[in-house]
Design an enzyme around this catalytic site. Structure first.
Site, short mmCIF file in Angstrom:
data_model
loop_
_atom_site.label_atom_id
_atom_site.label_comp_id
_atom_site.label_asym_id
_atom_site.label_seq_id
_atom_site.Cartn_x
_atom_site.Cartn_y
_atom_site.Cartn_z
N GLY A 1 -6.16 -8.00 5.63
CA GLY A 1 -6.14 -9.29 4.11
C GLY A 1 -8.01 -8.72 3.72
O GLY A 1 -8.10 -9.11 2.79
N GLU B 1 -5.25 -5.81 10.99
CA GLU B 1 -4.38 -4.81 11.31
C GLU B 1 -5.23 -4.65 9.76
O GLU B 1 -4.10 -4.60 8.01
CB GLU B 1 -2.65 -4.31 11.05
CG GLU B 1 -2.64 -6.04 11.30
CD GLU B 1 -0.90 -6.24 11.27
OE1 GLU B 1 -0.20 -5.50 12.18
OE2 GLU B 1 -0.41 -6.91 10.66
N PRO B 2 -6.05 -3.57 9.45
CA PRO B 2 -6.07 -4.13 8.11
C PRO B 2 -6.43 -2.64 7.29
O PRO B 2 -6.16 -1.76 7.94
CB PRO B 2 -7.90 -3.74 8.44
CG PRO B 2 -8.23 -3.06 9.51
CD PRO B 2 -7.46 -3.32 10.34
N ARG C 1 -6.82 -1.96 3.71
CA ARG C 1 -6.96 -1.63 1.93
C ARG C 1 -8.46 -0.97 2.38
O ARG C 1 -9.52 -0.72 2.04
CB ARG C 1 -6.48 -3.35 1.21
CG ARG C 1 -8.16 -2.52 -0.43
CD ARG C 1 -8.27 -4.28 -0.45
NE ARG C 1 -6.91 -5.22 -0.86
CZ ARG C 1 -5.67 -4.59 -1.70
NH1 ARG C 1 -6.12 -3.92 -2.51
NH2 ARG C 1 -5.18 -5.32 -1.78
N TYR D 1 -0.86 -7.02 -10.49
CA TYR D 1 -1.97 -8.21 -10.24
C TYR D 1 -2.50 -8.19 -11.05
O TYR D 1 -3.66 -8.66 -10.57
CB TYR D 1 -2.27 -8.13 -8.62
CG TYR D 1 -1.55 -7.50 -7.94
CD1 TYR D 1 -0.47 -7.90 -7.71
CD2 TYR D 1 -2.35 -5.97 -7.34
CE1 TYR D 1 0.64 -7.64 -6.81
CE2 TYR D 1 -1.10 -5.44 -5.86
CZ TYR D 1 -0.15 -5.73 -5.88
OH TYR D 1 0.56 -5.66 -4.84
N CYS E 1 5.45 4.49 -21.61
CA CYS E 1 5.89 3.61 -22.84
C CYS E 1 5.80 2.00 -22.28
O CYS E 1 6.76 1.69 -22.33
CB CYS E 1 7.07 4.02 -23.11
SG CYS E 1 7.13 5.65 -23.81
N GLU E 2 4.78 1.14 -21.94
CA GLU E 2 4.56 0.46 -21.20
C GLU E 2 3.30 -0.48 -22.46
O GLU E 2 2.59 0.18 -22.10
CB GLU E 2 5.07 0.06 -20.23
CG GLU E 2 5.92 0.29 -19.84
CD GLU E 2 6.81 -1.00 -19.02
OE1 GLU E 2 6.47 -2.24 -19.60
OE2 GLU E 2 7.76 -0.97 -19.30
C1 LIG Z 1 1.62 -7.41 7.51
C2 LIG Z 1 0.80 -7.57 6.72
N1 LIG Z 1 -0.13 -6.75 7.51
C3 LIG Z 1 -1.55 -5.92 7.38
C4 LIG Z 1 -1.87 -6.00 6.10
C5 LIG Z 1 -2.72 -4.96 5.54
O1 LIG Z 1 -3.48 -5.31 4.52
P1 LIG Z 1 -4.56 -4.46 3.84
O2 LIG Z 1 -4.57 -3.88 3.13
O3 LIG Z 1 -5.01 -6.25 2.83
O4 LIG Z 1 -5.79 -5.13 4.75
C6 LIG Z 1 -0.14 -6.25 4.91
C7 LIG Z 1 -1.18 -6.19 3.30
O5 LIG Z 1 0.45 -6.62 2.72
C8 LIG Z 1 0.83 -6.69 5.58
O6 LIG Z 1 1.80 -7.28 4.65
#
Ligand SMILES: Cc1ncc(COP(=O)(O)O)c(C=O)c1O
EC number: 4.1.1.20
Length: 433
Positions: A244, A286-287, A289, A330, A357-358
């Site tokens: 996140g 667990e990144p 993005r 989003y 087409c949106e």
């Molecule tokens: C369980 C879980 N872990 C990690 C992530 C990765 O999130 P981000 O890409 O924002 O780091 C997500 C994204 O939806 C998720 O659902």
């Protein structure tokens, strides 16, 4: 002389001239910088894994997953988080070490769980009691021990778009901390012959810039750990605090180092565990993005330029919503440059429209640009995460190719789809022939 001039003004990415990339591979084109991915992984290794004992990091592959990406992540020593049979299949085909896989998902099918157990994934993050029942049946049948975590929803609301919030009370993900649901599943798992309950997982949402939500979640989780120790003599060994971590897309985004979040998580965890007399569990992040987001750009060719006097100028590109649904989904914002006019003054404002087409297929509202002509190349920045992985074939547009770039060299890592690919699985029933 003229050519040298031209090259100098083109937008470069990872040492590559993006206009040349567009010529060589066609557009739309996803371009991904290997060096940037590795840099991000190394920051995680230095500032989190080496700094704090008993920690692990897994890359959330939903952000961007290809066989080549699996190889880079493996080389950098990180684990991989997958959320479906398809993501697991990709990891298996890349020979990714299965013990480093964390398997997520709020509605895993029996087949997906079976596949995960058969392959011996490192962790299954169990979302609900229905899944727990299936997992018990499968592990009993296969006589295989599986390490699991329970996903909990800690009742914490981070500040981000509501569609990418996940840790709040009203969420489809995880087991709520309120009520005795969590006690029931912990009892069941600890009594199960082939399940080894390692601990808990939470994920608060995506594109977060403030550590406070993580601190609040740690408080909620350590209270749970204490309650389970007191009531069930269950000692939590592992806490997965999700991903996140926010990145820069446009002005106003204030990205932080990984340590800004992880130091706060570790510090709060130690304080809480000390005061509750609980051993500090191992910590996993667990990144997704944060690793891949800024490592990608998407190249498009500009087609129609339509000026509506006193309203706006629509500049249409040869992709849009199918290769990047995030603006429509989003209201996500992006920056972009005209790659072949990178050094020219940006003296006008245009709107970048996709070709679907949106009406809602607008990639960027009000982008400052130089004069634009059809045939110019647009480079949209920071498209590494949740673009390729969210792409569709809406309007039967073939999905773009993906090119990995590094120090001026490029390699095709996903081929462009052809029209034939779009109908490859279609079947005409006999009575229609
Ligand atoms: C369980 C879980 N872990 C990690 C992530 C990765 O999130 P981000 O890409 O924002 O780091 C997500 C994204 O939806 C998720 O659902």
């Amino acid at each position: 002389m003229e050519i040298a001039e031209k090259v100098r003004t083109n937008f470069e990415f990872a040492g590559c001239d993006t206009v040349e990339l567009a010529k060589e591979y066609g557009t739309p084109l996803y371009v991904v910088s290997e060096e940037k991915i590795r840099e991000q992984c190394r920051e995680i290794t230095q500032s989190f894994l080496k700094k704090h004992q008993n920690t692990k990091a897994t890359y959330a592959s939903k952000a961007f997953l290809t066989l080549a990406m699996c190889k880079i992540i493996e080389e950098e020593g990180l684990g991989l988080d997958v959320v479906s049979g398809g993501e697991l299949f990709t990891a298996v085909h890349a020979d990714f070490p299965m013990e480093k896989i964390v398997f997520h998902g709020n509605n895993k099918s029996y087949e997906e769980i079976y596949m995960a157990v058969s392959h011996g994934v490192g962790r299954i993050v169990v979302d609900n009691s229905h899944e727990l029942d299936m997992l018990e049946d499968i592990t009993n049948e296969l006589k295989r021990t599986v390490k699991i975590l329970f996903r909990v929803s800690p009742g914490v609301k981070g500040e981000t778009h509501e569609y990418i919030l996940t840790g709040q009370k009203d969420s489809k993900f995880g087991i709520p901390l309120e009520g005795d649901g969590i006690l029931q599943v912990v009892k069941k798992a600890t009594n199960s012959q082939f399940l080894k309950l390692m601990g808990f997982h939470f994920h608060l949402g995506s594109q977060l810039f403030d550590k406070n939500a993580y601190i609040l979640a740690i408080k909620a989780l350590t209270n749970l750990m204490k309650e389970l120790k007191d009531k069930l003599s269950y000692e939590t060994q592992e806490l997965n605090t999700g991903g996140g971590f926010g990145i820069y897309y446009t002005n106003g985004d204030k990205p932080k180092s990984i340590a800004y979040f992880t130091d706060a998580i570790m510090e709060e965890l130690k304080i809480q565990c000390n005061s509750l007399q609980h051993t500090v569990p191992s910590v996993v992040i667990e990144p997704g993005r944060w690793i891949i987001g800024n490592a990608g750009v998407t190249l498009y060719t500009i087609g129609a330029v339509k000026e509506i006097p006193n309203v706006r100028t629509y500049v249409s590109v040869d992709g849009g919503l199918p290769d990047n649904p995030r603006p429509a989904l989003y209201k996500a914002k992006y920056e972009a440059v005209i790659a072949n006019k990178n050094n020219q003054p940006r003296d006008r404002v245009v709107t970048i429209a996709g070709k679907c087409c949106e009406t809602g297929d607008i990639l960027i509202w009000d982008l400052e640009t130089p004069e634009i002509n059809s045939g110019d190349i647009l480079a949209v920045l920071s498209t590494g995460a949740y673009n390729y992985s969210m792409a569709s074939n809406y309007n039967k547009l073939p999905k773009p190719a993906v090119v990995l770039v590094n120090k001026g060299k490029s390699d095709l890592i996903v081929k462009r789809e052809k029209y034939e690919d779009l109908i490859r699985r279609d079947i005409i029933p006999k009575h229609l022939l």
